[in-house]
Write an enzyme that holds these catalytic residues in place. Structure first.
Site, PDB file in Angstrom:
ATOM      1  N   LYS A   1       0.821  -1.222   0.000  1.00 41.41           N
ATOM      2  CA  LYS A   1       0.000   0.000   0.000  1.00 41.41           C
ATOM      3  C   LYS A   1       0.850   1.266   0.000  1.00 41.41           C
ATOM      4  O   LYS A   1       0.400   2.312  -0.424  1.00 41.41           O
ATOM      5  CB  LYS A   1      -0.981  -0.032   1.158  1.00 41.41           C
ATOM      6  CG  LYS A   1      -2.030  -1.112   0.927  1.00 41.41           C
ATOM      7  CD  LYS A   1      -3.065  -1.196   1.998  1.00 41.41           C
ATOM      8  CE  LYS A   1      -4.130  -2.212   1.644  1.00 41.41           C
ATOM      9  NZ  LYS A   1      -3.652  -3.617   1.744  1.00 41.41           N
TER      10      LYS A   1
HETATM   11  C1  LIG Z   1      -4.286  -4.698   1.156  1.00 37.98           C
HETATM   12  C2  LIG Z   1      -3.499  -5.965   1.022  1.00 37.98           C
HETATM   13  C3  LIG Z   1      -3.884  -6.994   0.129  1.00 37.98           C
HETATM   14  C4  LIG Z   1      -5.157  -6.931  -0.683  1.00 37.98           C
HETATM   15  O1  LIG Z   1      -5.070  -5.989  -1.714  1.00 37.98           O
HETATM   16  P1  LIG Z   1      -6.399  -5.475  -2.457  1.00 37.98           P
HETATM   17  O2  LIG Z   1      -5.949  -4.377  -3.332  1.00 37.98           O
HETATM   18  O3  LIG Z   1      -7.320  -5.010  -1.361  1.00 37.98           O
HETATM   19  O4  LIG Z   1      -6.970  -6.626  -3.218  1.00 37.98           O
HETATM   20  C5  LIG Z   1      -3.051  -8.097   0.013  1.00 37.98           C
HETATM   21  N1  LIG Z   1      -1.932  -8.232   0.760  1.00 37.98           N
HETATM   22  C6  LIG Z   1      -1.546  -7.269   1.631  1.00 37.98           C
HETATM   23  C7  LIG Z   1      -0.319  -7.484   2.442  1.00 37.98           C
HETATM   24  C8  LIG Z   1      -2.306  -6.106   1.794  1.00 37.98           C
HETATM   25  O5  LIG Z   1      -1.901  -5.168   2.670  1.00 37.98           O
END
Ligand SMILES: *Cc1c(COP(=O)(O)O)cnc(C)c1O
Length: 467
Positions: free
Chosen positions: A112
């Site tokens: 993120k």
């Molecule tokens: C947020 C997250 C996901 C999921 O991603 P999306 O875009 O919501 O599908 C997967 N792995 C980690 C470590 C995350 O922080």
């Protein structure tokens, strides 16, 4: 470039409008009016670019005239200067034909950061130009809160307050939020569940005087700018492995469907992506949809990969809009029925179209631990539980040989020490920059699940920041 709502009842906006608004006024999600496409020769010309340059070049197609190119370039350089790998989003070969793309070298060790570091800088630039301030509020059970706090800290025009359920996040995740000492950051531990936190945030947005007075905004993954900022790393991986002259496939650990939607966008922009695997844990609504056209909500079950413990994937609406040939009325009707009944009826032809590109996969906690152990034994590679699900999915993918498959490595293994110890017998150390995380002082307040009390706390944070 203009953006339209998937539900067809909101005015079109430019990139800045979409960045600041998040959700469209009609409850739909913004999507680009058309998909910008690059010809093969244009893709070839991008091979070998450093990541910030590639990101600026591709973001430009979405930003349009909303930011000058030199500003966008400079924001991309600043956003990725804080990553602790020279390649920013490096590819690591795991075995013949199989790679991991590590998206966790940012400040909070999860993918993120890649979007959020850029988004916060774009926000700040736009707010300075307009002479405005905003307050970002969010609820988190894990990675989103820390990525937002880290990206927004010390930015004068932004106050950020994150609610987390008291005692129900992992210690690493809580400390990543609460050890940030910045005057514009507030952390509130709510006596309740993650759903209670989310309901409080929704109630604040519904409280119009409060929303207006504080200029509330959100940075969750429904914001188109976040999806757009995730497209460049798919291009980076594909170009590195031979695109546009060779096909590639991706396996994406998925929750809200934002990351895999960015891969879909990269394909619409002309990258030869042969397959996309939507990888899930036991919360497998997307895998069930792809296998049997069964999109029905079940109770969320906690797992070793908490960032994927989701039943309603908010970004799926953007894919649905495409599958329904951009029919906004049909999209709105399907989403309303889904909300009312917990089950979505997708026409068979649209479902079949989804299956020509997307492939679903799900694995339980035992399978996740087995995959972590197997990777560790084979090459010493440490994959966190989310990444391990992506690798297991990549391995299960029936693609023609000669097509390289890339599993998205979405979190650093040190974020999930308990699962790693269970699988490999040892707890991975935190990277240098977080090595003293357990010694740092925490700053947060506890609050009952009470809207008036929490709104008062948020006002106090905002006043302190503006003083
Ligand atoms: C947020 C997250 C996901 C999921 O991603 P999306 O875009 O919501 O599908 C997967 N792995 C980690 C470590 C995350 O922080």
């Amino acid at each position: 470039m203009r953006y339209i709502s998937t539900r067809g009842q909101a005015p079109a906006r430019d990139f800045t409008g979409v960045l600041l608004a998040g959700l469209a006024e009609d409850g739909g999600l913004f999507v680009p009016q058309f998909w910008p496409e690059l010809a093969p020769a244009e893709w070839r010309a991008l091979r070998g670019l450093a990541y910030p340059d590639l990101a600026a070049r591709l973001m430009r197609t979405f930003v349009g005239d909303a930011l000058p190119p030199a500003t966008l370039q400079s924001l991309c350089e600043q956003a990725y200067a804080g990553f602790d790998h020279a390649a920013v989003v490096p590819l690591v070969q795991l075995e013949n034909g199989l790679w991991a793309q590590e998206l966790f070298h940012g400040p909070t060790l999860a993918f993120k950061d890649v979007a959020m570091q850029l988004l916060a800088r774009m926000f700040e630039h736009v707010l300075a130009e307009r002479g405005e301030r905003i307050t970002i509020v969010g609820a988190t059970s894990g990675d989103t809160g820390s990525a937002a706090i880290e990206a927004c800290r010390d930015r004068e025009r932004i106050a950020v307050v994150i609610l987390h359920p008291d005692g129900r996040t992992s210690e690493v995740q809580r400390r990543q939020m609460t050890t940030v000492r910045a005057r514009n950051v507030g952390n509130i531990a709510v006596q309740g569940s993650f759903d209670d936190c989310q309901d409080l945030v929704k109630a604040m947005f519904a409280d119009t005087p409060f929303r207006r007075a504080l200029h509330l905004s959100a940075v969750n993954s429904i914001n188109w700018a976040r999806v757009a900022a995730q497209i460049p790393y798919y291009a980076f991986a594909a170009l590195g492995l031979g695109a546009p002259d060779r096909q590639v496939a991706f396996a994406v650990p998925s929750g809200n469907f934002g990351n895999v939607l960015a891969a879909y966008a990269a394909r619409r922009m002309g990258l030869p992506i042969a397959r996309l695997v939507v990888a899930a844990n036991r919360n497998d609504i997307l895998a069930r949809f792809l296998a049997h056209n069964d999109m029905s909500i079940r109770a969320v079950e906690p797992s070793l990969s908490p960032s994927m413990d989701i039943q309603v994937s908010s970004n799926f609406e953007r894919l649905l809009f495409e599958l329904l040939d951009r029919d906004a009325n049909a999209t709105a009707a399907a989403m309303q029925a889904f909300r009312a009944t917990g089950r979505m009826a997708v026409p068979t032809a649209a479902w079949q179209r989804a299956r020509t590109l997307f492939h679903g996969f799900s694995v339980d906690d035992a399978g996740t631990v087995a995959e972590i152990a197997r990777l560790h034994a084979a090459s010493g590679y440490l994959a966190d539980p989310h990444t391990a699900i992506g690798v297991a999915a990549a391995r299960a993918l029936p693609v023609a040989s000669g097509i390289p498959t890339i599993a998205m490595a979405t979190a650093h293994p040190a974020k999930f020490p308990d699962a790693m110890e269970r699988a490999t017998g040892r707890r991975p150390p935190l990277p240098q920059r977080l090595a003293d995380l357990y010694e740092r002082a925490e700053h947060f307040t506890r609050a009952p699940n009470d809207l008036a009390i929490i709104e008062a706390r948020i006002r106090a944070t905002v006043l302190r920041n503006a003083a």
